[in-house]
Design a protein around this motif. Structure first.
Motif, mmCIF file in Angstrom:
data_model
loop_
_atom_site.group_PDB
_atom_site.id
_atom_site.type_symbol
_atom_site.label_atom_id
_atom_site.label_comp_id
_atom_site.label_asym_id
_atom_site.label_seq_id
_atom_site.Cartn_x
_atom_site.Cartn_y
_atom_site.Cartn_z
ATOM 1 N N ILE A 126 -3.583 -1.803 -8.949
ATOM 2 C CA ILE A 126 -3.267 -2.685 -7.820
ATOM 3 C C ILE A 126 -3.215 -4.128 -8.330
ATOM 4 C CG2 ILE A 126 -4.077 -3.488 -5.569
ATOM 5 C CD1 ILE A 126 -5.469 -0.726 -5.300
ATOM 6 N N PRO A 127 -2.085 -4.814 -8.144
ATOM 7 C CA PRO A 127 -1.956 -6.171 -8.675
ATOM 8 C C PRO A 127 -2.806 -7.177 -7.894
ATOM 9 C CG PRO A 127 -0.033 -5.580 -7.406
ATOM 10 C CD PRO A 127 -0.916 -4.376 -7.399
ATOM 11 N N GLU A 128 -3.110 -8.280 -8.547
ATOM 12 C CA GLU A 128 -3.903 -9.303 -7.849
ATOM 13 C C GLU A 128 -3.049 -10.199 -6.981
ATOM 14 O OE1 GLU A 128 -6.566 -11.075 -10.651
ATOM 15 O OE2 GLU A 128 -7.647 -9.175 -10.789
ATOM 16 N N THR A 129 -1.761 -10.283 -7.322
ATOM 17 C CA THR A 129 -0.849 -11.040 -6.454
ATOM 18 C C THR A 129 0.466 -10.273 -6.340
ATOM 19 O OG1 THR A 129 0.072 -12.201 -8.342
ATOM 20 C CG2 THR A 129 -1.689 -13.335 -7.136
ATOM 21 N N LEU A 130 1.158 -10.517 -5.242
ATOM 22 C CA LEU A 130 2.510 -9.976 -5.053
ATOM 23 C C LEU A 130 3.312 -11.064 -4.358
ATOM 24 C CD1 LEU A 130 1.987 -6.302 -3.750
ATOM 25 C CD2 LEU A 130 3.095 -6.950 -5.886
ATOM 26 N N PRO A 131 4.639 -11.060 -4.525
ATOM 27 C CA PRO A 131 5.442 -12.080 -3.843
ATOM 28 C C PRO A 131 5.249 -12.001 -2.322
ATOM 29 C CG PRO A 131 6.786 -10.720 -5.319
ATOM 30 C CD PRO A 131 5.420 -10.131 -5.322
ATOM 31 N N ALA A 132 5.259 -13.162 -1.659
ATOM 32 C CA ALA A 132 5.192 -13.180 -0.188
ATOM 33 C C ALA A 132 6.345 -12.333 0.338
ATOM 34 C CB ALA A 132 5.311 -14.616 0.311
ATOM 35 N N GLY A 133 6.095 -11.580 1.416
ATOM 36 C CA GLY A 133 7.149 -10.718 1.964
ATOM 37 C C GLY A 133 7.176 -9.351 1.310
ATOM 38 N N SER A 134 6.134 -9.026 0.541
ATOM 39 C CA SER A 134 6.045 -7.672 -0.014
ATOM 40 C C SER A 134 5.228 -6.806 0.927
ATOM 41 C CB SER A 134 5.330 -7.672 -1.376
ATOM 42 O OG SER A 134 5.976 -8.504 -2.287
ATOM 43 N N GLY A 135 5.341 -5.507 0.734
ATOM 44 C CA GLY A 135 4.440 -4.559 1.386
ATOM 45 C C GLY A 135 3.759 -3.775 0.294
ATOM 46 N N ILE A 136 2.472 -3.479 0.470
ATOM 47 C CA ILE A 136 1.799 -2.639 -0.529
ATOM 48 C C ILE A 136 1.176 -1.438 0.185
ATOM 49 C CG2 ILE A 136 -0.344 -4.037 -0.493
ATOM 50 C CD1 ILE A 136 -0.683 -3.228 -3.481
ATOM 51 N N ILE A 137 1.393 -0.263 -0.416
ATOM 52 C CA ILE A 137 0.802 0.965 0.126
ATOM 53 C C ILE A 137 -0.144 1.522 -0.921
ATOM 54 C CG2 ILE A 137 1.256 3.268 1.044
ATOM 55 C CD1 ILE A 137 4.156 2.334 1.640
ATOM 56 N N VAL A 138 -1.429 1.576 -0.591
ATOM 57 C CA VAL A 138 -2.401 2.174 -1.514
ATOM 58 C C VAL A 138 -2.721 3.568 -1.003
ATOM 59 C CG1 VAL A 138 -3.365 -0.029 -2.257
ATOM 60 C CG2 VAL A 138 -4.358 1.144 -0.282
ATOM 61 N N ASN A 139 -3.326 4.399 -1.857
ATOM 62 C CA ASN A 139 -3.549 5.763 -1.364
ATOM 63 C C ASN A 139 -4.919 5.971 -0.718
ATOM 64 O OD1 ASN A 139 -4.997 6.062 -3.784
ATOM 65 N ND2 ASN A 139 -3.143 6.738 -4.849
ATOM 66 N N ASP A 140 -5.784 4.966 -0.787
ATOM 67 C CA ASP A 140 -7.127 5.126 -0.235
ATOM 68 C C ASP A 140 -7.520 3.799 0.440
ATOM 69 O OD1 ASP A 140 -9.895 5.237 0.090
ATOM 70 O OD2 ASP A 140 -10.193 6.429 -1.723
ATOM 71 N N ALA A 141 -7.808 3.852 1.735
ATOM 72 C CA ALA A 141 -8.113 2.608 2.486
ATOM 73 C C ALA A 141 -9.286 1.848 1.884
ATOM 74 C CB ALA A 141 -8.406 2.946 3.942
ATOM 75 N N ARG A 142 -10.147 2.559 1.151
ATOM 76 C CA ARG A 142 -11.330 1.888 0.603
ATOM 77 C C ARG A 142 -10.981 0.912 -0.527
ATOM 78 N NH1 ARG A 142 -14.604 7.308 -0.383
ATOM 79 N NH2 ARG A 142 -12.608 7.619 -1.433
ATOM 80 N N VAL A 143 -9.751 1.072 -1.088
ATOM 81 C CA VAL A 143 -9.369 0.132 -2.151
ATOM 82 C C VAL A 143 -8.268 -0.828 -1.684
ATOM 83 C CG1 VAL A 143 -10.024 1.737 -3.992
ATOM 84 C CG2 VAL A 143 -7.648 1.682 -3.212
ATOM 85 N N MET A 144 -8.141 -0.927 -0.355
ATOM 86 C CA MET A 144 -7.076 -1.787 0.207
ATOM 87 C C MET A 144 -7.262 -3.240 -0.223
ATOM 88 S SD MET A 144 -4.698 -1.507 2.771
ATOM 89 C CE MET A 144 -5.089 -0.951 4.411
ATOM 90 N N PRO A 145 -6.254 -3.807 -0.878
ATOM 91 C CA PRO A 145 -6.372 -5.227 -1.211
ATOM 92 C C PRO A 145 -5.994 -6.043 0.018
ATOM 93 C CG PRO A 145 -4.277 -4.387 -1.965
ATOM 94 C CD PRO A 145 -4.956 -3.250 -1.265
ATOM 95 N N HIS A 146 -6.405 -7.287 0.091
ATOM 96 C CA HIS A 146 -5.958 -8.108 1.225
ATOM 97 C C HIS A 146 -5.213 -9.305 0.668
ATOM 98 C CE1 HIS A 146 -7.674 -5.638 4.308
ATOM 99 N NE2 HIS A 146 -8.661 -5.412 3.464
ATOM 100 N N LEU A 147 -3.988 -9.011 0.220
ATOM 101 C CA LEU A 147 -3.182 -10.046 -0.413
ATOM 102 C C LEU A 147 -2.529 -10.900 0.669
ATOM 103 C CD1 LEU A 147 -1.485 -7.741 -3.083
ATOM 104 C CD2 LEU A 147 -3.483 -9.186 -3.380
ATOM 105 N N PRO A 148 -2.486 -12.227 0.457
ATOM 106 C CA PRO A 148 -1.905 -13.095 1.480
ATOM 107 C C PRO A 148 -0.400 -12.863 1.631
ATOM 108 C CG PRO A 148 -2.505 -14.336 -0.504
ATOM 109 C CD PRO A 148 -2.983 -12.941 -0.716
#
Ligand code: AMP
Ligand code: MG
Length: 322
Positions: A237-259
């Motif tokens: 899971i990256p520490e940053t992503l471009p604004a306007g991206s969507g990220i889908i992780v497979n486990d809610a417990r590792v959900m990042p909260h990227l701005p």
């Protein structure tokens, strides 16, 4: 506007009249048509914009219907598989009866058959009195539908959508061919390879099976794609992503909260079956969100139904490699 509801008698009547009815199965929604009505089957291809070389699965509600589809003598392994997995998400490809329309089978000498376990699917087939050809109820190459609203989003000219809520498995059936060469998995799906191998010998996937010179069905490289770029996250899971991206992780417990990034999870606690159930609905949600320009998704472990999930993800992201 497409008519949607729960009117089983109407849906069955429409199938009998040669109309197109989308209906829920345990895997994804299917676009149903009387398999022996070639004009209606032609409309299925037209509506889906599906290339004529990609054959359809015929759905049945009773094992007695096999005789009108498969050419005798039917291989005993067909019955072994049917006994073990029907009704359920296994599709069996075997030699076809000559009167099965070539349009259904793309001119192959085999036909794909499945008995779904969803009670509404079984009841629709039973009440229609037909064998029902039903590919997934989406435009060819696009996301598969796991809810009635996903069908309506893509298919605007069909005659009825039988609404049975969200499907319970979420990825398509496993497709196996039974031939003199052996039993081979053509598409990974809800029934895992190990379960099939407990019932019959399965030949290695790299072994050749007769596909009669056509592109091996189910092996199209780009498929199941959202209408936006989709990338598989290969390095965590990256520490940053471009604004306007969507990220889908497979486990809610590792959900990042990227701005300025839409965050979604396929499961609450890493359960692969839950990931399969939510896979297409999550991708639809990302596709529908106007704020999201590109989607990043974490790969899942390639065991059990995880193999089917990764097969779908590789195809869905095929045109977008980083
Ligand atoms: P869909 O109905 O969209 O889930 O796709 C049906 C799948 O079954 C596709 O991958 C087809 O290529 C495959 N299929 C259908 N009929 C045959 C057949 N006779 N031989 C091999 N694969 C088939
Ligand atoms: Mg499909």
């Amino acid at each position: 506007m497409v008519c949607t509801g729960k009117d089983m008698a109407l849906a069955a009547q429409l199938i009998r009249e040669g109309k197109l009815v989308a209906f829920p199965t345990e895997t994804v929604y299917g676009l149903g048509a009387d398999a022996f009505n070639a004009a209606t089957v032609a409309r299925v291809f037209e509506t889906k914009e599906r290339p004529s070389f990609d054959p359809l699965i015929v759905h049945i509600s009773s094992i007695d219907q096999l005789d009108e589809l498969f050419l005798g003598p039917i291989d005993p392994r067909v019955y072994k598989l049917a006994e073990a997995f029907w009704p359920g998400p296994l599709t069996i490809v075997h030699n076809k009866q000559p009167h099965v329309p070539d349009l259904v089978t793309s001119g192959l000498s085999t036909v794909a058959v499945r008995m779904p376990s969803h009670p509404m699917a079984l009841e629709l087939i039973r009440q229609s009195g037909k064998a029902v050809a039903a590919p997934s109820a989406n435009k060819f190459g696009c996301l598969s539908p796991t809810k009635a609203e996903h069908v309506i989003k893509q298919l605007k000219t069909i005659d009825y959508v039988l609404d049975g809520g969200a499907t319970t498995i979420g990825v398509e059936s496993t497709v196996v061919s039974v031939s003199e060469a052996g039993v081979k998995i053509l598409r990974h799906g809800a029934i895992i390879r190990e379960a099939i191998a407990n019932v019959v010998d399965v030949i290695d996937e790299k072994d050749k099976v007769d596909t009669q010179g056509l592109p091996a069905p189910g092996m199209i490289k780009s498929h199941y794609s959202p209408l936006k770029p989709l990338y598989i996250l290969k390095e965590g899971i990256p520490e940053t992503l471009p604004a306007g991206s969507g990220i889908i992780v497979n486990d809610a417990r590792v959900m990042p909260h990227l701005p300025e990034v839409k965050n979604m999870a396929l499961s609450q606690d890493g359960d692969l079956n839950e990931m399969a159930v939510n896979l297409f609905a999550t991708l639809h949600a990302m596709e529908d969100d106007e704020q999201v320009r590109e989607i990043y998704i974490q790969p899942v472990e390639e065991k059990g139904i995880g193999r089917a999930i990764m097969d779908r993800l590789r195809k869905a992201s095929y045109n977008y490699q980083k």
